[in-house]
Motif scaffolding. Structure first.
Motif, mmCIF file in Angstrom:
data_model
loop_
_atom_site.group_PDB
_atom_site.id
_atom_site.type_symbol
_atom_site.label_atom_id
_atom_site.label_comp_id
_atom_site.label_asym_id
_atom_site.label_seq_id
_atom_site.Cartn_x
_atom_site.Cartn_y
_atom_site.Cartn_z
ATOM 1 N N ARG A 49 4.424 -3.029 14.560
ATOM 2 C CA ARG A 49 5.656 -3.677 14.117
ATOM 3 C C ARG A 49 5.970 -3.374 12.658
ATOM 4 N NH1 ARG A 49 3.809 -7.891 17.580
ATOM 5 N NH2 ARG A 49 2.890 -9.015 15.822
ATOM 6 N N SER A 50 4.955 -3.088 11.853
ATOM 7 C CA SER A 50 5.194 -2.769 10.455
ATOM 8 C C SER A 50 5.865 -1.413 10.290
ATOM 9 C CB SER A 50 3.875 -2.759 9.677
ATOM 10 O OG SER A 50 3.119 -1.585 9.966
ATOM 11 N N GLY A 51 5.726 -0.563 11.307
ATOM 12 C CA GLY A 51 6.286 0.773 11.211
ATOM 13 C C GLY A 51 5.390 1.755 10.488
ATOM 14 N N ARG A 52 4.182 1.334 10.122
ATOM 15 C CA ARG A 52 3.251 2.207 9.406
ATOM 16 C C ARG A 52 1.906 2.231 10.136
ATOM 17 N NH1 ARG A 52 4.725 3.018 3.962
ATOM 18 N NH2 ARG A 52 2.950 4.441 3.883
ATOM 19 N N SER A 54 -0.598 4.288 8.827
ATOM 20 C CA SER A 54 -1.588 4.647 7.808
ATOM 21 C C SER A 54 -0.982 4.446 6.430
ATOM 22 C CB SER A 54 -2.024 6.108 7.991
ATOM 23 O OG SER A 54 -3.096 6.423 7.128
ATOM 24 N N LEU A 55 -1.866 4.344 5.419
ATOM 25 C CA LEU A 55 -1.443 4.252 4.014
ATOM 26 C C LEU A 55 -0.486 3.100 3.742
ATOM 27 C CD1 LEU A 55 -1.034 8.028 3.120
ATOM 28 C CD2 LEU A 55 -2.866 6.483 2.465
ATOM 29 N N ARG A 56 -0.993 1.931 3.948
ATOM 30 C CA ARG A 56 -0.404 0.685 3.497
ATOM 31 C C ARG A 56 -0.156 -0.247 4.666
ATOM 32 N NH1 ARG A 56 -0.587 2.970 -1.262
ATOM 33 N NH2 ARG A 56 0.601 2.108 -2.958
ATOM 34 N N PRO A 57 0.713 -1.194 4.845
ATOM 35 C CA PRO A 57 0.494 -2.439 4.135
ATOM 36 C C PRO A 57 -0.703 -3.210 4.704
ATOM 37 C CG PRO A 57 2.286 -2.729 5.684
ATOM 38 C CD PRO A 57 1.863 -1.277 5.763
ATOM 39 N N THR A 58 -1.127 -2.857 5.937
ATOM 40 C CA THR A 58 -2.238 -3.574 6.580
ATOM 41 C C THR A 58 -3.555 -3.264 5.883
ATOM 42 O OG1 THR A 58 -1.009 -3.279 8.644
ATOM 43 C CG2 THR A 58 -3.222 -4.170 8.821
ATOM 44 N N ILE A 59 -3.714 -2.037 5.412
ATOM 45 C CA ILE A 59 -4.913 -1.692 4.652
ATOM 46 C C ILE A 59 -4.986 -2.535 3.387
ATOM 47 C CG2 ILE A 59 -6.039 0.126 3.314
ATOM 48 C CD1 ILE A 59 -4.998 2.136 5.352
ATOM 49 N N ASP A 60 -3.872 -2.642 2.681
ATOM 50 C CA ASP A 60 -3.848 -3.448 1.465
ATOM 51 C C ASP A 60 -4.280 -4.884 1.751
ATOM 52 O OD1 ASP A 60 -2.915 -1.250 0.144
ATOM 53 O OD2 ASP A 60 -0.837 -1.927 0.023
ATOM 54 N N ARG A 61 -3.773 -5.429 2.850
ATOM 55 C CA ARG A 61 -4.105 -6.818 3.194
ATOM 56 C C ARG A 61 -5.590 -6.956 3.531
ATOM 57 N NH1 ARG A 61 -3.955 -11.793 1.925
ATOM 58 N NH2 ARG A 61 -3.929 -13.282 3.656
ATOM 59 N N PHE A 62 -6.120 -5.997 4.280
ATOM 60 C CA PHE A 62 -7.547 -6.046 4.600
ATOM 61 C C PHE A 62 -8.382 -5.991 3.332
ATOM 62 C CE2 PHE A 62 -11.608 -3.965 5.301
ATOM 63 C CZ PHE A 62 -12.162 -4.738 6.308
ATOM 64 N N GLU A 63 -8.026 -5.096 2.418
ATOM 65 C CA GLU A 63 -8.789 -4.973 1.172
ATOM 66 C C GLU A 63 -8.775 -6.285 0.394
ATOM 67 O OE1 GLU A 63 -8.122 -0.191 0.276
ATOM 68 O OE2 GLU A 63 -6.724 -1.683 -0.533
ATOM 69 N N GLU A 64 -7.615 -6.937 0.349
ATOM 70 C CA GLU A 64 -7.512 -8.208 -0.360
ATOM 71 C C GLU A 64 -8.392 -9.282 0.275
ATOM 72 O OE1 GLU A 64 -3.394 -9.052 -0.099
ATOM 73 O OE2 GLU A 64 -2.791 -7.439 -1.482
ATOM 74 N N LEU A 65 -8.354 -9.363 1.602
ATOM 75 C CA LEU A 65 -9.130 -10.384 2.310
ATOM 76 C C LEU A 65 -10.630 -10.146 2.156
ATOM 77 C CD1 LEU A 65 -7.024 -10.640 5.591
ATOM 78 C CD2 LEU A 65 -7.240 -12.397 3.816
ATOM 79 N N LEU A 66 -11.052 -8.883 2.252
ATOM 80 C CA LEU A 66 -12.479 -8.603 2.132
ATOM 81 C C LEU A 66 -12.956 -8.831 0.707
ATOM 82 C CD1 LEU A 66 -14.986 -7.714 3.680
ATOM 83 C CD2 LEU A 66 -14.532 -5.386 2.903
ATOM 84 N N ALA A 67 -12.154 -8.442 -0.281
ATOM 85 C CA ALA A 67 -12.526 -8.678 -1.675
ATOM 86 C C ALA A 67 -12.750 -10.163 -1.930
ATOM 87 C CB ALA A 67 -11.448 -8.128 -2.605
ATOM 88 N N GLU A 68 -11.864 -10.980 -1.373
ATOM 89 C CA GLU A 68 -12.013 -12.427 -1.517
ATOM 90 C C GLU A 68 -13.284 -12.909 -0.826
ATOM 91 O OE1 GLU A 68 -9.547 -16.517 -0.352
ATOM 92 O OE2 GLU A 68 -8.649 -14.543 -0.052
ATOM 93 N N ARG A 69 -13.580 -12.348 0.328
ATOM 94 C CA ARG A 69 -14.745 -12.770 1.102
ATOM 95 C C ARG A 69 -16.051 -12.451 0.370
ATOM 96 N NH1 ARG A 69 -16.606 -15.036 6.281
ATOM 97 N NH2 ARG A 69 -18.851 -14.718 6.051
ATOM 98 N N TRP A 121 -8.393 5.761 5.625
ATOM 99 C CA TRP A 121 -8.505 4.865 6.763
ATOM 100 C C TRP A 121 -7.112 4.738 7.374
ATOM 101 C CZ3 TRP A 121 -9.646 -1.040 6.933
ATOM 102 C CH2 TRP A 121 -10.568 -1.320 7.952
ATOM 103 N N THR A 122 -6.982 4.016 8.491
ATOM 104 C CA THR A 122 -5.670 3.807 9.100
ATOM 105 C C THR A 122 -5.331 2.323 9.152
ATOM 106 O OG1 THR A 122 -6.446 3.545 11.382
ATOM 107 C CG2 THR A 122 -6.102 5.802 10.591
ATOM 108 N N ASP A 123 -4.045 2.043 9.203
ATOM 109 C CA ASP A 123 -3.610 0.647 9.343
ATOM 110 C C ASP A 123 -4.022 0.065 10.688
ATOM 111 O OD1 ASP A 123 -1.038 -0.363 7.244
ATOM 112 O OD2 ASP A 123 -2.066 1.532 6.991
ATOM 113 N N VAL A 124 -4.157 0.907 11.706
ATOM 114 C CA VAL A 124 -4.623 0.423 13.014
ATOM 115 C C VAL A 124 -6.035 -0.142 12.881
ATOM 116 C CG1 VAL A 124 -5.132 1.079 15.391
ATOM 117 C CG2 VAL A 124 -3.167 2.097 14.216
ATOM 118 N N GLN A 125 -6.918 0.619 12.228
ATOM 119 C CA GLN A 125 -8.282 0.138 12.025
ATOM 120 C C GLN A 125 -8.306 -1.096 11.128
ATOM 121 O OE1 GLN A 125 -9.321 4.100 10.655
ATOM 122 N NE2 GLN A 125 -10.996 4.191 12.129
#
Length: 345
Positions: free
Chosen positions: A1-4, A6-21, A207-211
């Motif tokens: 649904r994001s239309g992407r 690879s290279l953003r926005p889901t990767i960015d969100r994962f990185e933020e969540l893991l950094a917090e964790r 990495w990919t946004d799917v992963q």
């Protein structure tokens, strides 16, 4: 649904969540834990003429990461109880050419991070933490990833968080984080340059946004996954009481394991090959996990390593056996595994 894809926005969100964790200020997702280790080796300037020290009980990537850059591997023996780098053996292995240490949190058990860091600081060495097997582990009350050393986690299917393939680099250095982000994507410039603006030699370690989407789903239930793994491990511990095997060391005040695999050490004189064969004939997966890195064929051929280099590691690795282990493993299946192991021994 994001239309992407690879290279953003889901990767960015994962990185933020893991950094917090994990309590690390900067996280960069990459195509594998191995890729992350390689990028760290590149980022700290390892190269020909340098030596880097790591553990002989690990996956080959712990050494390959700096061999890729032309550095020479040196192996320091392990502590017999933890199966992680022995700080005294590490210090004894340092030479004038040593530039870095890759410390491994093997089988999800945190290494002696403070002692190793002190040694590295005393000798002016770079410390890289290979925590590929240790997401969710804790050292001295803080999660692995929060203690200052740059390192990696891996997300291969057998890991605590599984995305098929993938990994992350964690670091406290914004400069190193920016460099890793550039290196993972062909050396492209993230500081406002054009799409085809390459400022350095880089790699396709994207990495990919799917992963990443799978990773976010896994992160949401990570506590449950870790708890299930701990329950399976505790059940094995009870069932194996009275069986002639040695189990992995227990947690203590400074170390809390994140269960990755379940490994036992067979008694001296046991024929591990026949034990594995017997288990497999009954449909029970088992493996000699893990052989010493320095005794792998390519290590022997290229660097001349042989038996006797790391006697503690070699003794243990010759007798280790991995049993079936995953979060949904049923109690009756574990009982069958243990009875088959008892009979095979």
């Amino acid at each position: 649904r994001s239309g992407r894809l690879s290279l953003r926005p889901t990767i960015d969100r994962f990185e933020e969540l893991l950094a917090e964790r994990i309590g690390a200020p900067f996280v960069a997702a990459v195509s594998s834990g191995t890729a992350g280790l390689h990028l760290l080796a590149r980022s700290v300037g390892l190269g020909p003429g340098d030596q880097a020290i790591t553990s002989p009980i690990s996956f080959a990537s712990s050494a390959n990461c700096f061999i890729f850059e032309g550095a020479e591997p040196v192996f320091a023996d392990v502590d017999r109880r933890t199966l992680n780098l022995d700080p005294a053996a590490l210090e004894a292995a340092i030479t004038e050419r040593t530039k870095a240490v890759v410390a491994v949190d093997m089988f999800g058990y945190p290494c002696e991070l403070e002692e190793i860091r002190t040694i590295c600081e005393r000798h002016g060495l770079v410390l890289i933490e290979d925590a590929a097997e240790a997401l969710g582990a804790e050292y001295r009350g803080g999660p692995i990833g929060s203690h200052g050393a740059a390192g990696v986690f891996g997300f291969y299917p057998n890991k605590q968080l599984a995305t098929g393939e993938g990994g992350v680099v964690f670091t406290r250095s914004e400069e190193q984080w920016r460099l890793v982000r550039s290196l993972r994507n062909q050396g492209r410039d993230y500081e406002g340059g054009a799409w085809f603006h390459h400022v350095r030699l880089g790699f396709n370690y994207r990495w990919t946004d799917v992963q990443a989407a799978i990773g976010i789903g896994q992160l949401e239930k990570l506590d449950r996954l870790l708890a299930l793994r701990a329950e399976v491990a505790e059940r094995y511990r009870r069932l194996l009481e009275g069986v002639e095997v040695e189990q992995l060391c227990a947690d203590d005040a400074d170390h809390r394991r994140s269960w990755f695999v379940y490994v036992v050490v067979l008694p001296r004189g046991a024929d591990r090959g026949r034990v594995i064969e017997e288990l497999r004939t009954q449909g029970i997966g088992a493996a000699d996990y893990v052989p010493c890195v320095h005794l792998q064929p390519y290590m022997r051929e290229r660097y001349g390593f042989a038996e006797g280099t790391c006697p503690v590691a070699e003794d243990v690795a010759s007798r280790t056996l991995a049993l079936p282990f995953y979060p949904q493993l049923e109690a009756e299946d574990q009982e069958r595994v243990v009875e088959a192991l008892r009979a095979a021994l």
